[in-house]
Design an enzyme around this catalytic site. Structure first.
Site, PDB file in Angstrom:
ATOM      1  N   LYS A  26       0.836  -1.205   0.000  1.00 62.37           N
ATOM      2  CA  LYS A  26       0.000   0.000   0.000  1.00 62.37           C
ATOM      3  C   LYS A  26       0.866   1.250   0.000  1.00 62.37           C
ATOM      4  CE  LYS A  26      -1.456   1.761   3.751  1.00 62.37           C
ATOM      5  NZ  LYS A  26      -2.088   2.085   5.056  1.00 62.37           N
ATOM      6  N   ARG A  31       2.449   5.935  -3.118  1.00 57.71           N
ATOM      7  CA  ARG A  31       3.543   6.836  -3.491  1.00 57.71           C
ATOM      8  C   ARG A  31       3.773   6.817  -4.999  1.00 57.71           C
ATOM      9  NH1 ARG A  31       4.469   5.601   1.699  1.00 57.71           N
ATOM     10  NH2 ARG A  31       5.775   6.944   3.022  1.00 57.71           N
ATOM     11  N   SER A 169       3.581  11.325  12.578  1.00 59.14           N
ATOM     12  CA  SER A 169       3.517  10.507  11.371  1.00 59.14           C
ATOM     13  C   SER A 169       4.615  10.918  10.403  1.00 59.14           C
ATOM     14  CB  SER A 169       2.156  10.650  10.681  1.00 59.14           C
ATOM     15  OG  SER A 169       2.162   9.969   9.439  1.00 59.14           O
ATOM     16  N   SER A 170       5.375   9.933   9.941  1.00 56.64           N
ATOM     17  CA  SER A 170       6.392  10.226   8.915  1.00 56.64           C
ATOM     18  C   SER A 170       5.736  10.651   7.612  1.00 56.64           C
ATOM     19  CB  SER A 170       7.266   8.991   8.675  1.00 56.64           C
ATOM     20  OG  SER A 170       6.500   7.924   8.148  1.00 56.64           O
ATOM     21  N   GLN A 171       4.428  10.408   7.450  1.00 55.32           N
ATOM     22  CA  GLN A 171       3.748  10.799   6.222  1.00 55.32           C
ATOM     23  C   GLN A 171       3.707  12.314   6.032  1.00 55.32           C
ATOM     24  OE1 GLN A 171      -0.079   8.883   6.311  1.00 55.32           O
ATOM     25  NE2 GLN A 171       0.780   6.841   5.960  1.00 55.32           N
ATOM     26  N   GLU A 311       3.704  -0.305  12.562  1.00 51.76           N
ATOM     27  CA  GLU A 311       2.504  -0.901  11.979  1.00 51.76           C
ATOM     28  C   GLU A 311       2.438  -2.416  12.208  1.00 51.76           C
ATOM     29  OE1 GLU A 311       2.778   0.215   7.941  1.00 51.76           O
ATOM     30  OE2 GLU A 311       4.517  -1.032   7.498  1.00 51.76           O
ATOM     31  N   ARG A 342      -4.359   2.203  18.610  1.00 50.86           N
ATOM     32  CA  ARG A 342      -4.037   0.777  18.558  1.00 50.86           C
ATOM     33  C   ARG A 342      -3.565   0.229  19.902  1.00 50.86           C
ATOM     34  NH1 ARG A 342      -1.255   0.469  12.500  1.00 50.86           N
ATOM     35  NH2 ARG A 342      -3.225   0.097  11.407  1.00 50.86           N
ATOM     36  N   ARG A 383      -5.248  -3.863  10.576  1.00 47.34           N
ATOM     37  CA  ARG A 383      -4.199  -4.604  11.273  1.00 47.34           C
ATOM     38  C   ARG A 383      -4.761  -5.387  12.469  1.00 47.34           C
ATOM     39  NH1 ARG A 383      -0.766  -4.697   7.166  1.00 47.34           N
ATOM     40  NH2 ARG A 383       0.028  -2.634   6.608  1.00 47.34           N
TER      41      ARG A 383
END
Length: 423
Positions: A26, A31, A169-171, A311, A342, A383
């Site tokens: 994903k 990306r 978040s690294s996003q 994750e 989570r 997950r």
């Protein structure tokens, strides 16, 4: 009694002997779609993930003027085209769509409205929106720092230098770096705070280079100059994080599982699974046919820092419930801002089954005790469905709530899991 809309996770009756194919990554798929849309010509993305998140990304790019078509060889993505008027982007609960597409909207001239599932409104986004504003974007979020929000495109962004807190978040960082080649002067990002996932940053930098950009990194500073991107085709690797439940299954059931197509070299954080299962006593081999894991059905307790591979926490936590001794997972406080909290979800659900699992400041403490059957709530988190499947290998009567939510990354997961157990 089984819960309505649930799946009874099957128990492993015999040692495993199976080969499994997992779908495309994903993280890489979305990306690749973004970089293809920013390219000068069409790009064929081969072996992409076909899931809700990937479809939402293609829908978002279409709203921004980048059409796509499914072919026998993959998905062909056309470059972004500018336009006026208004557009709407449906985010679902896809973090990559919510974070990677606002910079693209700021590059155009449309007024673009963003919103999605109730869960996406709880996921962190404010640092990215603030950074885009500082780079000149016109964004109205009503002061929420979260969807719904509107980006009013002004025909492009100059770019420049920015400080960014990407600890949630690294996003956030990846979103700016992916769009940076289209900024007039590129972008320089100086990180403040911690970064949850170095592997995902490495993935972003590697893919930028493959598409023709020239990103530079000096520890906590990143620079991407303007560039004309172009790539005829890009092949997506199998999703190694999605492979996690299959990789760990032999440790609980015994026998062997082969994951077909596992790459010899990759930036995916899921590749860490190879060292984990070896540390926990499995035999591991990697060759041209894929990754083969052979387990004995027993494993020791472990102390694991999963900061770079957060994750994987749900599957790993489920696995460690069956260890011979206590375990601790740390470095994953940022998981409280994922599809759900989570850490709270895992502690709640595992304890409800009779487990001894407690939250810590940045992780979980797990003391193995016998588990019983019951409903395993998944909180619309793919997950957690995978974690429930792992529990079911040893515990009869695990009723995994809403298994369809796993379609976010692996629409065929339940069938693949049952085929693995059938050999």
């Amino acid at each position: 009694m089984p819960a309505e809309n649930s799946w009874t996770a099957p128990v492993a009756a015999d040692k495993l002997d199976a080969t499994v194919r997992v779908p495309g990554s994903k993280s890489i798929t979305n990306r690749a779609y973004v970089l293809a849309a920013l390219s000068a010509g069409p790009t064929l993305v081969r072996e992409p993930l076909d899931s809700r998140d990937a479809r939402l990304m293609l829908g978002a790019l279409a709203a921004l003027g980048a059409s796509s078509e499914h072919t026998a060889d993959g998905v062909r993505v056309q470059p972004l085209t500018d336009g006026d008027g208004e557009a709407a982007i449906t985010l679902g609960n896809a973090g990559t769509v919510a974070r990677f597409t606002p910079p693209l909207a700021a590059l155009g001239s449309r007024t673009v409205h963003f919103d999605g599932d109730p869960a996406i409104r709880r996921r962190p986004l404010s640092p990215l929106l603030t950074a885009l504003r500082e780079l000149g974007a016109d964004i109205d979020d009503g002061g929420r720092g979260a969807p719904p929000f509107t980006v009013r495109g002004r025909g492009g962004l100059a770019g420049g230098e920015i400080e960014l807190d990407s600890s949630a978040s690294s996003q956030f960082l990846s979103a700016l770096l992916l769009a940076a080649p289209a900024f007039t002067v590129g972008v320089t990002v100086r990180l403040v705070g911690t970064v949850p996932s170095e592997p995902h940053i490495a993935m972003t930098l590697d893919m930028l280079r493959r598409f023709g950009a020239a990103p530079e990194r000096n520890r906590r500073e990143f620079h991407v100059p303007p560039a004309t991107l172009s790539l005829d085709h890009y092949t997506v690797e199998p999703d190694l994080s999605t492979a996690a439940p299959f990789v760990v299954a032999p440790l609980l059931a015994g026998g062997s599982v082969r994951i077909a197509g596992w790459p010899r070299e990759t930036t995916q954080p899921g590749d860490w699974l190879r060292s984990l299962v070896r540390e926990l006593g499995a035999e591991v081999s990697l060759d041209d046919d894929g990754l083969r894991v052979t387990g004995t059905g027993r494993l020791p307790g472990a102390t694991l820092d999963l900061h770079e591979v957060g994750e994987l926490t749900p599957v790993v936590a489920a696995l460690l419930c069956f260890a011979d001794g206590p375990s601790r997972i740390s470095g994953v406080a940022h998981l409280r801002g994922h599809e759900t909290d989570r850490l709270a979800a895992l502690a709640t659900e595992l304890t409800a089954l009779g487990g001894d699992v407690t939250e810590t400041e940045d992780g979980l403490r797990i003391r193995p005790v016998p588990l019983g059957g019951g409903v395993f709530h998944t909180y619309d988190d793919h997950r957690l469905v995978m974690a429930g499947a792992v529990l079911g290998l040893r515990v009869p009567g695990i009723e995994v709530e809403n298994p369809a939510t796993v379609g976010k990354t692996f629409p065929g997961f339940v069938d693949a899991w049952q085929r693995m157990l059938a050999g």
